[in-house]
Design a protein around this motif. Structure first.
Motif, PDB file in Angstrom:
ATOM      1  N   UNK A  69       4.118  19.957  -7.495  1.00  9.22           N
ATOM      2  CA  UNK A  69       4.622  20.964  -7.022  1.00  9.22           C
ATOM      3  C   UNK A  69       4.689  22.025  -8.151  1.00  9.22           C
ATOM      4  N   UNK A  70       5.384  21.639  -9.368  1.00 10.45           N
ATOM      5  CA  UNK A  70       5.693  22.291 -10.494  1.00 10.45           C
ATOM      6  C   UNK A  70       4.276  23.042 -11.051  1.00 10.45           C
ATOM      7  N   UNK A  71       3.088  22.453 -10.935  1.00  7.09           N
ATOM      8  CA  UNK A  71       1.899  23.100 -11.281  1.00  7.09           C
ATOM      9  C   UNK A  71       1.550  24.038 -10.511  1.00  7.09           C
ATOM     10  N   UNK A  72       1.929  24.238  -8.901  1.00  6.87           N
ATOM     11  CA  UNK A  72       1.634  24.787  -8.033  1.00  6.87           C
ATOM     12  C   UNK A  72       2.613  26.115  -8.212  1.00  6.87           C
ATOM     13  N   UNK A  73       3.822  25.661  -8.388  1.00 10.47           N
ATOM     14  CA  UNK A  73       4.728  26.975  -8.859  1.00 10.47           C
ATOM     15  C   UNK A  73       4.656  27.861  -9.869  1.00 10.47           C
ATOM     16  N   UNK A  74       4.183  26.932 -10.977  1.00  9.08           N
ATOM     17  CA  UNK A  74       4.150  27.601 -12.272  1.00  9.08           C
ATOM     18  C   UNK A  74       2.753  28.031 -12.956  1.00  9.08           C
ATOM     19  N   UNK A  75       1.988  27.537 -12.461  1.00 11.80           N
ATOM     20  CA  UNK A  75       0.271  27.648 -12.923  1.00 11.80           C
ATOM     21  C   UNK A  75      -0.443  28.283 -11.992  1.00 11.80           C
ATOM     22  N   UNK A  76      -0.368  27.941 -10.649  1.00 13.31           N
ATOM     23  CA  UNK A  76      -1.226  28.372  -9.747  1.00 13.31           C
ATOM     24  C   UNK A  76      -0.713  29.947  -9.464  1.00 13.31           C
ATOM     25  N   UNK A 103      -8.193  29.266 -16.172  1.00 14.00           N
ATOM     26  CA  UNK A 103      -8.754  28.042 -15.740  1.00 14.00           C
ATOM     27  C   UNK A 103      -8.957  26.853 -16.765  1.00 14.00           C
ATOM     28  N   UNK A 104      -9.531  27.237 -17.770  1.00 10.99           N
ATOM     29  CA  UNK A 104      -9.626  26.349 -18.845  1.00 10.99           C
ATOM     30  C   UNK A 104      -8.324  25.503 -19.342  1.00 10.99           C
ATOM     31  N   UNK A 105      -7.644  26.757 -19.935  1.00  9.91           N
ATOM     32  CA  UNK A 105      -6.364  26.415 -20.667  1.00  9.91           C
ATOM     33  C   UNK A 105      -5.418  25.546 -19.792  1.00  9.91           C
ATOM     34  N   UNK A 106      -5.209  25.926 -18.501  1.00 14.02           N
ATOM     35  CA  UNK A 106      -4.162  25.367 -17.726  1.00 14.02           C
ATOM     36  C   UNK A 106      -4.901  24.051 -16.918  1.00 14.02           C
ATOM     37  N   UNK A 107      -6.222  23.628 -17.311  1.00 14.25           N
ATOM     38  CA  UNK A 107      -6.751  22.385 -16.645  1.00 14.25           C
ATOM     39  C   UNK A 107      -6.878  22.247 -15.340  1.00 14.25           C
ATOM     40  N   UNK A 127      -4.856  18.409  -4.796  1.00 15.32           N
ATOM     41  CA  UNK A 127      -6.038  18.975  -4.961  1.00 15.32           C
ATOM     42  C   UNK A 127      -6.713  20.029  -3.697  1.00 15.32           C
ATOM     43  N   UNK A 128      -6.506  19.399  -2.618  1.00 18.48           N
ATOM     44  CA  UNK A 128      -6.738  20.300  -1.250  1.00 18.48           C
ATOM     45  C   UNK A 128      -5.837  21.466  -1.318  1.00 18.48           C
ATOM     46  N   UNK A 129      -4.483  21.028  -1.574  1.00 16.04           N
ATOM     47  CA  UNK A 129      -3.587  22.261  -1.549  1.00 16.04           C
ATOM     48  C   UNK A 129      -3.872  23.285  -2.294  1.00 16.04           C
ATOM     49  N   UNK A 130      -4.185  23.048  -3.692  1.00 17.14           N
ATOM     50  CA  UNK A 130      -4.585  24.160  -4.680  1.00 17.14           C
ATOM     51  C   UNK A 130      -5.850  25.017  -4.119  1.00 17.14           C
ATOM     52  N   UNK A 131      -6.844  24.260  -4.007  1.00 18.91           N
ATOM     53  CA  UNK A 131      -7.983  24.774  -3.483  1.00 18.91           C
ATOM     54  C   UNK A 131      -7.666  25.736  -2.165  1.00 18.91           C
ATOM     55  N   UNK A 132      -7.139  25.196  -1.237  1.00 22.93           N
ATOM     56  CA  UNK A 132      -6.896  25.912  -0.139  1.00 22.93           C
ATOM     57  C   UNK A 132      -6.021  27.371  -0.462  1.00 22.93           C
ATOM     58  N   UNK A 133      -4.899  27.277  -1.270  1.00 22.26           N
ATOM     59  CA  UNK A 133      -4.341  28.449  -1.416  1.00 22.26           C
ATOM     60  C   UNK A 133      -5.125  29.397  -2.440  1.00 22.26           C
TER      61      UNK A 133
END
Length: 758
Positions: A69-76, A103-107, A127-133
Motif C-alpha cells: 500500500x505504501x508503494x502504491x501511495x508513494x511511488x505509483x 520506472x527503473x529507479x523505483x523498481x 502486481x495486478x492492482x498496480x498494473x490496473x491503476x
C-alpha cells in the motif's frame, strides 16, 4: 475377487477399457505437459458437479500489505501524475526519458523479484492492482510495466535459474540496470507455441578464446514487447543434439536461454506499431548465433524442459496482466461514462436518463463489478501458490472480452466525444488497445475453442485423466485393474449427477443448499444446478465423441462458456461476501449473476441444438432441461438502477471505480470530467427550481441559461450565490463535453486545402 466384481470386469469394465483405448483423445507431449504443469483449483469444484461453496467463501480475502500500500501511495501515484498519454502515443511514440528513469529507479520492473536480489517480491494481487491503476491512465505505460513482471526472464530465473544465473541477473533486473524481453512468438508460432520453428544445435565452438560446449541457434521472432529497448533477451527454441554431445536423445525439445542483447549476431531494436499505441514492441532475429550452454535458463539440466517452464509461468502471468488491463477498462469507463452521461444533456435532460443509454450503462457497471471480482479471485489463487491454467485462461479470455464490450458501450454513450483523438479523449487509446490484449498470451478465439474446456474436461474431471493414464499404461493388466476401479466410481458419479439433475429440473433447484441466506441464496442453488448439468453434459460429450471432441471446437467452446460463467458468477458471490454483503451493491450482484446464468442457459441451448450426435443432444435436453431453459438476461430495472448509481457521486461509486486515476491537474481529462460532474450534481436542486419555473411559464422555455438565471434571480427563485454556482457548474460542463481540435498545420498537407472546393 467377488463374483460381482468378476462379472463387472468381464461384461462392463474390460469392454469399456478396450473401447476407451480406441476413442481416447490422443494427447501430444505438449498437451500432456500443459495439463500436468497446472493445478486444479475452484475450477475442479465447478466441473465436478457438486461445488462446496463454503470452500469458495473461506478462500483468503485479497488484501494489500502495508508495504504494498505504501508503494502504491508513494511511488505509483507520482508515476501517474507524470504520464501524459496523448503525448506518449501521438507525439513522442514512447514513454518520456523521465518516466523510463523513474520506472527503473523505483523498481517497477521488479515487482516479482525476491527481496534477497533487490526486488520488491509483491503478491500477485499487488502486481495486478498496480498494473490496473496504471492502465486507467495509460495502456502504453501499463504494458511496459507488466511485461517484465509477467512471462519473462525475471520469473523464469526465479523459478528455474541456476544460483549463478540468479546472483548475476536478478539484481541487475531488480535495479533496472537491464531491461528484459522474452521472445516466444514468431510469424508461424503464436497460440501454438509448441510449434516453435526456431532451432538450436548442440555443438562446440569458441567463446572468449576457449572451445566450450554450447548451442548454435537461429531465430525469427515477432511481436516481442520491450524488444526494441531490451538489454537481455529471453529466447525459446527447439533444440537438437545430432552428435549426441549431451545424451542419447537427439530431439531435446523446447529450451529457454538468456542472451545479452549486445551479443554478436543478435538483431534487435526495430519496432512494430501495435495499433498506434506506444509501448515498445518489435522483432528480433539471429542466424547461427553461438551461445555457451550455461546460458540455458537452469543450465544443462533444464535443456528440453522449456515448454513446461513456459506453461507454468504463462498460466500465472495470464491471470495477472491481461485481466488487469480488462479491469482497468471497467474502472475507467464506469467512472467516466457515468459522469459524462450526467453532464451531457439532450432535449433538456441528462442523456443517462434515456433508457437506451441506461441499458448500456447498466452493462458497464455490472461488468465492472464482475471484472474486479474476477481479478481478485484469480489473484487469490495465485497468491495461494496455485497455478490454475484453466482459471487463468477463463480470466484472460472473458475479462478482455468484457472490456471490449463495455468499451463499445462507452464509445456509444460518449459518441462524438469519444471518436476525436486528442488530450481530452480518455478512452480512445483504450479502444485501440483492447484488441492487443485480446490477441496476446493466447489468442482469445483459440483460448475459448481449444483450451478452456478442451483441457479443462480432462484436467478438472475427477476421473478422466486417471482413466486416460490407466488406458495408456503399457502394462495392460495393471491398466485394466486400475481402470476397473476408476470406472466403477465414474459410473456412480455419473448416475448420481443425472438423477440429481432431473430432481433439480422438476424442483427448480429447491433442494440444493446455500451457504448464505438472503437475496443471493437462490443463485448458489441455481449455480449448483448448472455445475451438475455441466458434469453430465461433459461425460456424455466425452463418451459419445471420444477423440473427435478435440475437433468439435464449437461444442468445446460452448461447454467452456458454461464453466467460465460458473467461475465468473462464483467471483461475484465471493466479492459480495468479502466486502460485507453491502446492500447497495445488490444491483451489481444481481446483474452479474443474472448475466452469468443467462449465458449458461444460452450455451446449453446451443450445445444441445447442435450436438453432433443428434440423439445424444435430445437425450441430454430431456435429462437436464425437461421443462425448458428459463434463465433470462439481466432485468431492465437492474440496469436502470445501476445507471442511476453511476450518476450519483459518493462512496459506492468510489468503491466501484477505486482504481481509476482521477488527476488533480487542471488539464487532466478524467479530472475535468469528474469536477464537472460533481459541480453539476451539486446544483441539481437549483436546476429543478428553474425547470419548475419553466413549466409554470415564469421563465421562457427557449431562453438561454444566462437569461433563465437572470429571470430566476429577478423573481427571487434563486440567489446571487446560486447563480454563481450554476454558472461555474455550466462552465465546467461546457469544457468537459468539448472535443479537441487542431489547426490545419497540425496535419500533413495534401488533398483539399481549407476554404477550397473540390
Amino acid at each position: 475377487m467377488s463374483t460381482l466384481t468378476k462379472l463387472r470386469k468381464r461384461y462392463l469394465s474390460d469392454p469399456a477399457f478396450k473401447m476407451f483405448k480406441k476413442v481416447l483423445p490422443p494427447l501430444s507431449d505438449t498437451e500432456r505437459e500443459a495439463m500436468e504443469a497446472g493445478s486444479v483449483w475452484w475450477d475442479g469444484e465447478l466441473f465436478g458437479g457438486n461445488p462446496n461453496w463454503n470452500t469458495l467463501l473461506t478462500y483468503p480475502q485479497p488484501k494489500l500489505s502495508d508495504e504494498e500500500q505504501a508503494f502504491i501511495d508513494n511511488k505509483l501515484e507520482p508515476l501517474l501524475d507524470m504520464l501524459n498519454d496523448y503525448q506518449i502515443v501521438q507525439e513522442d511514440k514512447d514513454l518520456s526519458p523521465e518516466v523510463w528513469e523513474y520506472l527503473r529507479k523505483e523498481k517497477f520492473f521488479s515487482l516479482i523479484i525476491g527481496k534477497e536480489y533487490g526486488g520488491l517480491d509483491f503478491s500477485a494481487h499487488a502486481n495486478s492492482t498496480i498494473v490496473t491503476r496504471i492502465a486507467t491512465k495509460s495502456l502504453s505505460a501499463a504494458v511496459s510495466v507488466m511485461v517484465p513482471n509477467s512471462l519473462g526472464p525475471g520469473e523464469l530465473l526465479t523459478h528455474y535459474g541456476t544460483q549463478e544465473q540468479k546472483d548475476y541477473w536478478l539484481p541487475r533486473l531488480a535495479h533496472g540496470e537491464d531491461i528484459p524481453c522474452f521472445a516466444l512468438t514468431g510469424p508461424e508460432a503464436g497460440s501454438d507455441a509448441g510449434g516453435i520453428p526456431d532451432l538450436g544445435v548442440v555443438c562446440y565452438d569458441e567463446y572468449q578464446g576457449e572451445q566450450v560446449l554450447g548451442i548454435r541457434v537461429s531465430w525469427n521472432k515477432r511481436y516481442i514487447t520491450l524488444a526494441p529497448v531490451a538489454t537481455v533477451l529471453g529466447l525459446a527454441f527447439k533444440l537438437h543434439d545430432p552428435d549426441g554431445l549431451i545424451g542419447d536423445n537427439k530431439e531435446l525439445g523446447i529450451t529457454c536461454a538468456l542472451i545479452p542483447a549486445d551479443h554478436p549476431g543478435v538483431e534487435i531494436g526495430e519496432r512494430h506499431d501495435p495499433l498506434n499505441l506506444a509501448f515498445m514492441n518489435g522483432p528480433t532475429r539471429g542466424n547461427d548465433v553461438f551461445i555457451p550452454m550455461d546460458w540455458v535458463i537452469g543450465g544443462q539440466d533444464y535443456v528440453g524442459r522449456g515448454w513446461r517452464m513456459l506453461v507454468e509461468c504463462l498460466s500465472a502471468g495470464r491471470g495477472i496482466s491481461l485481466p488487469a488491463l480488462g479491469t482497468a477498462v471497467g474502472h475507467l469507463t464506469a467512472r467516466t461514462t457515468g459522469a459524462y452521461a450526467y453532464v451531457r444533456k439532450q432535449f433538456g435532460m441528462s442523456i443517462g436518463n434515456f433508457e437506451g443509454v441506461a441499458q448500456a450503462m447498466g452493462r458497464i457497471g455490472g461488468f465492472t463489478y464482475m471484472l474486479e471480482a474476477s481479478r481478485t479471485l484469480t489473484t487469490t489463487s495465485l497468491d495461494m501458490d496455485e497455478t490454475p491454467g484453466i482459471v487463468t485462461a477463463i480470466a484472460k479470455y472473458h475479462m478482455t472480452e468484457m472490456a471490449r464490450t463495455i468499451l463499445n458501450d462507452a464509445m456509444d454513450v460518449h459518441a462524438g466525444r469519444a471518436i476525436q483523438l486528442g488530450p481530452m479523449n480518455y478512452i480512445g487509446h483504450h479502444y485501440f488497445g483492447m484488441p492487443v490484449a485480446i490477441t496476446v498470451e493466447g489468442a482469445n478465439i483459440l483460448t475459448r475453442n481449444l483450451m478452456i474446456f478442451g483441457q479443462g474436461a480432462t484436467r478438472c474431471h475427477p476421473y478422466v485423466l486417471s482413466e486416460m493414464e490407466a488406458a495408456a499404461n503399457p502394462d495392460s493388466r495393471e491398466g485394466a485393474k486400475a481402470f476397473d476401479k476408476l470406472l466403477a466410481s465414474h459410473i456412480s458419479f455419473a448416475v448420481g449427477n443425472v438423477s440429481k439433475s432431473l430432481l433439480n429440473a422438476f424442483s427448480g433447484s429447491y433442494f440444493n443448499s446455500s451457504p448464505v441466506s438472503g437475496e443471493t441464496a437462490k443463485y448458489y442453488k441455481q449455480l449448483s444446478r448448472m455445475s451438475r448439468a455441466l458434469a453430465v453434459a461433459a461425460d456424455f460429450a466425452m463418451l459419445s465423441l471420444g477423440g473427435e471432441l478435440k475437433r468439435r471446437e464449437m461444442v468445446s467452446a460452448r461447454l467452456g462458456d458454461i464453466l467460465s460463467h460458473l467461475y465468473l458468477a462464483s467471483a461475484v458471490l465471493k466479492r459480495y461476501e468479502d466486502e460485507g454483503r453491502q446492500q447497495q451493491d445488490l444491483p451489481f450482484v444481481h446483474y452479474g449473476l443474472q448475466h452469468c446464468l443467462h449465458q449458461c442457459g444460452v450455451a446449453f441451448d446451443e450445445v444441445l441444438a447442435n450436438f453432433p450426435r443428434k440423439g445424444v443432444g435430445r437425450l441430454l435436453r430431456t435429462l437436464l432441461f425437461p421443462l425448458g431453459i428459463h434463465y433470462a438476461a439481466p432485468k431492465d430495472e437492474v440496469a436502470v438502477k445501476i445507471a442511476e448509481l453511476l450518476m450519483r457521486p459518493g462512496k459506492q461509486r468510489d468503491r466501484l471505480t477505486h482504481l481509476c486515476y482521477v488527476g488533480k491537474q487542471e488539464d487532466d481529462p478524467v479530472g475535468l470530467m469528474e469536477r464537472a460532474f460533481i459541480a453539476m450534481y451539486e446544483v441539481k436542486d437549483l436546476e429543478r427550481k428553474i425547470a419548475k419555473a419553466v413549466k409554470a411559464g415564469t421563465i421562457p422555455r427557449k431562453a438561454s441559461l444566462t437569461e433563465k438565471l437572470q429571470i430566476a434571480l429577478d423573481e427571487g427563485i434563486v440567489t446571487d450565490a446560486d447563480v454563481k454556482k450554476m454558472q461555474n457548474a455550466d462552465q465546467l460542463r461546457q469544457r468537459a463535453i468539448q472535443v479537441d481540435h487542431f489547426s490545419a498545420a497540425h496535419f500533413k498537407k495534401g488533398g483539399l486545402q481549407p476554404g477550397k472546393a473540390a
